[in-house]
Design an enzyme around this catalytic site. Sequence first.
Site, PDB file in Angstrom:
ATOM      1  N   GLY A 291       0.857  -1.194   0.000  1.00 52.83           N
ATOM      2  CA  GLY A 291       0.000   0.000   0.000  1.00 52.83           C
ATOM      3  C   GLY A 291       0.877   1.222   0.000  1.00 52.83           C
ATOM      4  N   CYS A 360      -7.423  22.955  16.916  1.00 55.63           N
ATOM      5  CA  CYS A 360      -7.350  23.291  18.332  1.00 55.63           C
ATOM      6  C   CYS A 360      -6.858  22.109  19.145  1.00 55.63           C
ATOM      7  CB  CYS A 360      -8.709  23.766  18.823  1.00 55.63           C
ATOM      8  SG  CYS A 360      -9.203  25.235  17.957  1.00 55.63           S
ATOM      9  N   TYR A 389      -1.791   7.136   3.548  1.00 51.40           N
ATOM     10  CA  TYR A 389      -2.385   7.333   4.871  1.00 51.40           C
ATOM     11  C   TYR A 389      -2.485   8.814   5.256  1.00 51.40           C
ATOM     12  CZ  TYR A 389      -1.390   2.370   4.861  1.00 51.40           C
ATOM     13  OH  TYR A 389      -1.332   1.054   4.509  1.00 51.40           O
TER      14      TYR A 389
END
Length: 447
Positions: A291, A360, A389
């Site tokens: 991947g 935040c 990813y």
Amino acid sequence: MKLRGTMKVNLAGHLEIGGYDAVQLARDFGTPLYVMDEAMIREICGQYRASFIMKHHAEVFYASKAFLTMAMCRIIEQEGLGLDVVSGGELYTAIKAKFPPGRICFHGNNKQLDELRLALEYGVGRIVVDNYREIEMLGSLAEQMGRTAEVLLRVSPGVEAHTHEYIKTGQIDSKFGFTVPNGQALDAVKRCLAVKSLELRGIHCHIGSQVFEMESFGYTAGIMMELARDIYRETGLEIKELNLGGGFGIYYAEGDEPSRIEKYAEAVTDAIARKAGEYGLKPPRLMIEPGRSIVGEAGTTLYTVGSTKEIPGVRKYVAVDGGMSDNPRHALYQARYEACLANRMNSPAEEKVAITGKCCESGDMLIWDLPLPKVEAGDILAVACTGAYNYSMSMNYNRLCRPAVVLVQDGAAEVIVERENYEDLLRNDRIPKRLRQAKPVRLASRR
Ligand SMILES: *Cc1c(COP(=O)(O)O)cnc(C)c1O
């Protein structure tokens, strides 16, 4: 920052990817922006094809969880690889992109009934059965639908791979698959064989990710061949397919030393041949599922620099217009990245800064110590090796819109995923009727 794929520095002193000026990409498509280098993806697919498919008649399935869009499915299809999916959503994406279902392998440790039904309806090539419940569920579903499901059995071989080493554990602590060392895997094989609507083609494992030592894969292949031998002795079943999963490591930052795909192929095929000879078995067909290594280095994220905060004697924070919402890998596992100012590639580094996002969270960091020229608001920061990813793990925390994805090649750039807008964020929001009227709360004590 190490240049990779089709990256260059052009005459304007700007970073160029796929023949397209990165500063122009930022102007044309906005930031944050995921940029995927198509030529590089295809080049790596070609290496897998040469080393595994042509040379060893292996099958290579791209693990789509690393980066999946419909356009990506088309590239993988054209490159002659198969596709690995782990959910109904990934499967649906592949089918909508007209990916041949026979070349899809379906994984997952908790597949739902409707996902399995979808897989059987579409006729996916292989289903990797993970647990006892799934043996029962898939068995009866396939029987009801008058189908035979071709399956592999996911096992946990007692090998855990890390970047530079592997650990042999007798009793691996993993949520995935049937454990080999305690005999569970062998027992599961017998269960599968007792279900008429399941055809057990082979065994599957995946020992980890970002692996640099090819010895880890060779060793694992050997353990899997031992299991194949035990299965043959106990049940008379010859394992036809051996799927060793993914995990081939890539370069992210200094210190990473990836191996070569050729060496990967040699390590596993040598181990399989040796063990097959030793045990008098016919070598099974090899399957792998890379991947990260197919898309990781082909992706770059462009950001615009905004505010900075200097704490004398401590550090200088440089904030960009994205962050953990488009790349949660540093926050999740302290992943390291390299980056540069795409608009000033020839300026020497003058300061070390910390790149932070706009979420935040104090943990919303991308890079802690990055040498850069004197940074100013409006500079375009390019973070390299964000192809795997990142987009697939992106999220809407703080209701940030997910960036667009563009595919660049030969000086052209095309949007393959549109940038989200505020309306996209509200698409699934509903306000119950009783909340629609204004109904001010009376604050009794207020004067
Ligand atoms: C994640 C995963 C892969 C891909 O791993 P990479 O490290 O991205 O190559 C392959 N197979 C399975 C079963 C996986 O879970």
